[in-house]
Design a protein around this motif. Sequence first.
Motif, PDB file in Angstrom:
ATOM      1  N   THR A 107       0.821  -1.214   0.000  1.00  0.00           N
ATOM      2  CA  THR A 107       0.000   0.000   0.000  1.00  0.00           C
ATOM      3  C   THR A 107       0.855   1.266   0.000  1.00  0.00           C
ATOM      4  OG1 THR A 107      -0.134   0.242   2.419  1.00  0.00           O
ATOM      5  CG2 THR A 107      -1.711  -1.257   1.365  1.00  0.00           C
ATOM      6  N   LEU A 108       2.186   1.103   0.128  1.00  0.00           N
ATOM      7  CA  LEU A 108       3.068   2.260   0.338  1.00  0.00           C
ATOM      8  C   LEU A 108       4.119   2.469  -0.740  1.00  0.00           C
ATOM      9  CD1 LEU A 108       3.777   1.704   4.153  1.00  0.00           C
ATOM     10  CD2 LEU A 108       1.944   3.054   3.119  1.00  0.00           C
ATOM     11  N   TYR A 109       4.470   1.417  -1.469  1.00  0.00           N
ATOM     12  CA  TYR A 109       5.584   1.515  -2.420  1.00  0.00           C
ATOM     13  C   TYR A 109       5.442   2.707  -3.369  1.00  0.00           C
ATOM     14  CZ  TYR A 109       7.336  -3.191  -1.222  1.00  0.00           C
ATOM     15  OH  TYR A 109       7.848  -4.297  -0.579  1.00  0.00           O
ATOM     16  N   LYS A 110       4.280   2.853  -3.963  1.00  0.00           N
ATOM     17  CA  LYS A 110       4.105   3.916  -4.949  1.00  0.00           C
ATOM     18  C   LYS A 110       4.123   5.286  -4.290  1.00  0.00           C
ATOM     19  CE  LYS A 110       1.662   5.018  -9.182  1.00  0.00           C
ATOM     20  NZ  LYS A 110       0.618   4.584 -10.144  1.00  0.00           N
ATOM     21  N   PHE A 111       3.508   5.403  -3.102  1.00  0.00           N
ATOM     22  CA  PHE A 111       3.549   6.663  -2.361  1.00  0.00           C
ATOM     23  C   PHE A 111       4.993   7.117  -2.151  1.00  0.00           C
ATOM     24  CE2 PHE A 111      -0.747   5.776  -0.175  1.00  0.00           C
ATOM     25  CZ  PHE A 111      -1.402   6.657  -1.018  1.00  0.00           C
ATOM     26  N   MET A 112       5.870   6.145  -1.826  1.00  0.00           N
ATOM     27  CA  MET A 112       7.252   6.482  -1.497  1.00  0.00           C
ATOM     28  C   MET A 112       8.168   6.483  -2.715  1.00  0.00           C
ATOM     29  SD  MET A 112       7.867   4.726   2.254  1.00  0.00           S
ATOM     30  CE  MET A 112       7.601   3.032   1.748  1.00  0.00           C
ATOM     31  N   GLY A 113       7.606   6.222  -3.902  1.00  0.00           N
ATOM     32  CA  GLY A 113       8.405   6.236  -5.110  1.00  0.00           C
ATOM     33  C   GLY A 113       9.400   5.095  -5.205  1.00  0.00           C
ATOM     34  N   LEU A 114       9.114   3.987  -4.522  1.00  0.00           N
ATOM     35  CA  LEU A 114      10.047   2.862  -4.504  1.00  0.00           C
ATOM     36  C   LEU A 114       9.778   1.857  -5.614  1.00  0.00           C
ATOM     37  CD1 LEU A 114      10.172   2.213  -0.652  1.00  0.00           C
ATOM     38  CD2 LEU A 114      11.831   3.461  -2.057  1.00  0.00           C
ATOM     39  N   ALA A 115       8.524   1.691  -5.974  1.00  0.00           N
ATOM     40  CA  ALA A 115       8.150   0.735  -7.013  1.00  0.00           C
ATOM     41  C   ALA A 115       6.750   1.062  -7.501  1.00  0.00           C
ATOM     42  CB  ALA A 115       8.197  -0.701  -6.482  1.00  0.00           C
ATOM     43  N   GLY A 167      13.950  -0.616   8.748  1.00  0.00           N
ATOM     44  CA  GLY A 167      14.601   0.352   7.873  1.00  0.00           C
ATOM     45  C   GLY A 167      13.739   1.579   7.643  1.00  0.00           C
ATOM     46  N   VAL A 168      14.305   2.562   6.977  1.00  0.00           N
ATOM     47  CA  VAL A 168      13.581   3.793   6.671  1.00  0.00           C
ATOM     48  C   VAL A 168      12.345   3.476   5.822  1.00  0.00           C
ATOM     49  CG1 VAL A 168      13.698   5.994   5.430  1.00  0.00           C
ATOM     50  CG2 VAL A 168      15.628   5.242   6.833  1.00  0.00           C
ATOM     51  N   GLY A 169      11.192   3.996   6.246  1.00  0.00           N
ATOM     52  CA  GLY A 169       9.957   3.789   5.507  1.00  0.00           C
ATOM     53  C   GLY A 169       9.223   2.513   5.837  1.00  0.00           C
ATOM     54  N   GLY A 170       9.788   1.684   6.721  1.00  0.00           N
ATOM     55  CA  GLY A 170       9.117   0.452   7.111  1.00  0.00           C
ATOM     56  C   GLY A 170       8.002   0.702   8.116  1.00  0.00           C
ATOM     57  N   ARG A 327       4.197  11.859   4.543  1.00  0.00           N
ATOM     58  CA  ARG A 327       4.546  13.234   4.168  1.00  0.00           C
ATOM     59  C   ARG A 327       5.372  13.899   5.272  1.00  0.00           C
ATOM     60  NH1 ARG A 327      -0.108  14.805   3.180  1.00  0.00           N
ATOM     61  NH2 ARG A 327      -0.073  14.581   0.902  1.00  0.00           N
ATOM     62  N   GLY A 328       4.947  13.694   6.515  1.00  0.00           N
ATOM     63  CA  GLY A 328       5.664  14.277   7.640  1.00  0.00           C
ATOM     64  C   GLY A 328       7.041  13.689   7.857  1.00  0.00           C
ATOM     65  N   LEU A 329       7.246  12.480   7.385  1.00  0.00           N
ATOM     66  CA  LEU A 329       8.560  11.828   7.475  1.00  0.00           C
ATOM     67  C   LEU A 329       9.418  12.102   6.248  1.00  0.00           C
ATOM     68  CD1 LEU A 329       7.440   8.361   8.894  1.00  0.00           C
ATOM     69  CD2 LEU A 329       8.726  10.132  10.128  1.00  0.00           C
ATOM     70  N   ASP A 330       8.919  12.964   5.360  1.00  0.00           N
ATOM     71  CA  ASP A 330       9.615  13.293   4.109  1.00  0.00           C
ATOM     72  C   ASP A 330       9.822  12.053   3.222  1.00  0.00           C
ATOM     73  OD1 ASP A 330       9.867  16.023   4.809  1.00  0.00           O
ATOM     74  OD2 ASP A 330      11.644  15.575   5.999  1.00  0.00           O
ATOM     75  N   LEU A 331       8.858  11.147   3.268  1.00  0.00           N
ATOM     76  CA  LEU A 331       8.943   9.928   2.484  1.00  0.00           C
ATOM     77  C   LEU A 331       7.953   9.892   1.326  1.00  0.00           C
ATOM     78  CD1 LEU A 331       9.244   7.325   5.401  1.00  0.00           C
ATOM     79  CD2 LEU A 331      11.080   8.151   3.910  1.00  0.00           C
ATOM     80  N   LEU A 332       7.076  10.880   1.265  1.00  0.00           N
ATOM     81  CA  LEU A 332       6.047  10.895   0.219  1.00  0.00           C
ATOM     82  C   LEU A 332       6.644  11.437  -1.079  1.00  0.00           C
ATOM     83  CD1 LEU A 332       3.002  10.216  -0.012  1.00  0.00           C
ATOM     84  CD2 LEU A 332       2.561  12.652   0.294  1.00  0.00           C
ATOM     85  N   LYS A 333       6.581  10.634  -2.141  1.00  0.00           N
ATOM     86  CA  LYS A 333       7.200  10.999  -3.415  1.00  0.00           C
ATOM     87  C   LYS A 333       6.187  11.227  -4.515  1.00  0.00           C
ATOM     88  CE  LYS A 333      11.214  10.391  -1.507  1.00  0.00           C
ATOM     89  NZ  LYS A 333      12.021  11.542  -1.112  1.00  0.00           N
ATOM     90  N   THR A 334       4.915  10.922  -4.284  1.00  0.00           N
ATOM     91  CA  THR A 334       3.920  11.096  -5.339  1.00  0.00           C
ATOM     92  C   THR A 334       2.785  11.985  -4.871  1.00  0.00           C
ATOM     93  OG1 THR A 334       2.714   9.097  -4.622  1.00  0.00           O
ATOM     94  CG2 THR A 334       4.411   8.821  -6.299  1.00  0.00           C
TER      95      THR A 334
END
Length: 334
Positions: A107-115, A167-170, A327-334
Amino acid sequence: MKLQHLPSRRRFLQQAGFAAALPATLAWSGSAYAAWPDRPISMIVPWGAGGATDAIARVVGFELERDLDRPINIVNRSGGGGIVGHTAIVNAAPDGYTLGMATLEITLYKFMGLANITPADFTPIARMGFVPGGISVSSTSPYKTIQELVTAIKKAPKGTFTASGVGVGGSWHINAGGWMRSIGLEPNYLRWVPSQGAAPAYQELMAGSIDIVTASPAEGRSLIEAGRVRPLALTHSERVDMFPNVPTLKEIYGTDWEMSSWMALVGPAGMPKDVTERLIASAKKAQESKAFSDFLKERGFIKVWEAGDDLAQYFNAFGTRMEPVLRGLDLLKT
């Protein structure tokens, strides 16, 4: 016709503590779904052997095997923060012969720009259990309650207190951010120290290298029982049987922040409806089995049931709820 691989399966379940739930023999039987399954089924686990996802996949796989009368082969495809294994599930033929034990990262990969992976890339089958997160300190920490810890964090400059668990984003990084946000602080108020999982994070906690672990207390159960780790709160709506004296954030602060590590049985998108319905029915039997219930109790998991369209809605709601924290963790990429 007996299943030839039963001894190895029996050894696994004996080690896990629920061999009593096994029948003396397993026999092939007829099925209303004559065309499926007619050969072994693979279940991809996107994480390494021995972890919580792997363990729950194996007990679910055994129960599905009993019901479907076909071998369920567990295939660990770890790497890339779960991306390797989840991608393998997505790219498999949607014929019911490749399943997966997906985790919340889908549910998070795309939000974080990882996959470029979203819940829409999967056929949702069933979510059967989860393990709640928590907030723990070392037994040598001066903080005896969650209130004392929160007061100290609020008095200290941003980044003074360190936390870990993954890890970061987990999941447990997000748990730290959601906790901070729920008490009126920036999600990144704690300084996150990445780890390879909860076990090494708890070791760092005891060594004094970090101040807080936001992973599930169930993952540190042996250390808690040995008096080396002190759980202060759970990020769950209610107390749990494994730690009946540990309060929840909700009862202390009235917050609605919850975070857990969950796994869900899925397939690639586009699976036939009849096959999906057969799998949902089989997963329900697995979820209701004594072996599965014993496993959850031993590992500190909580039983839950969401299947099909309800599970798809859960996926989407979960991702939406995580978005402001990311977003608050600066992990939101989309």
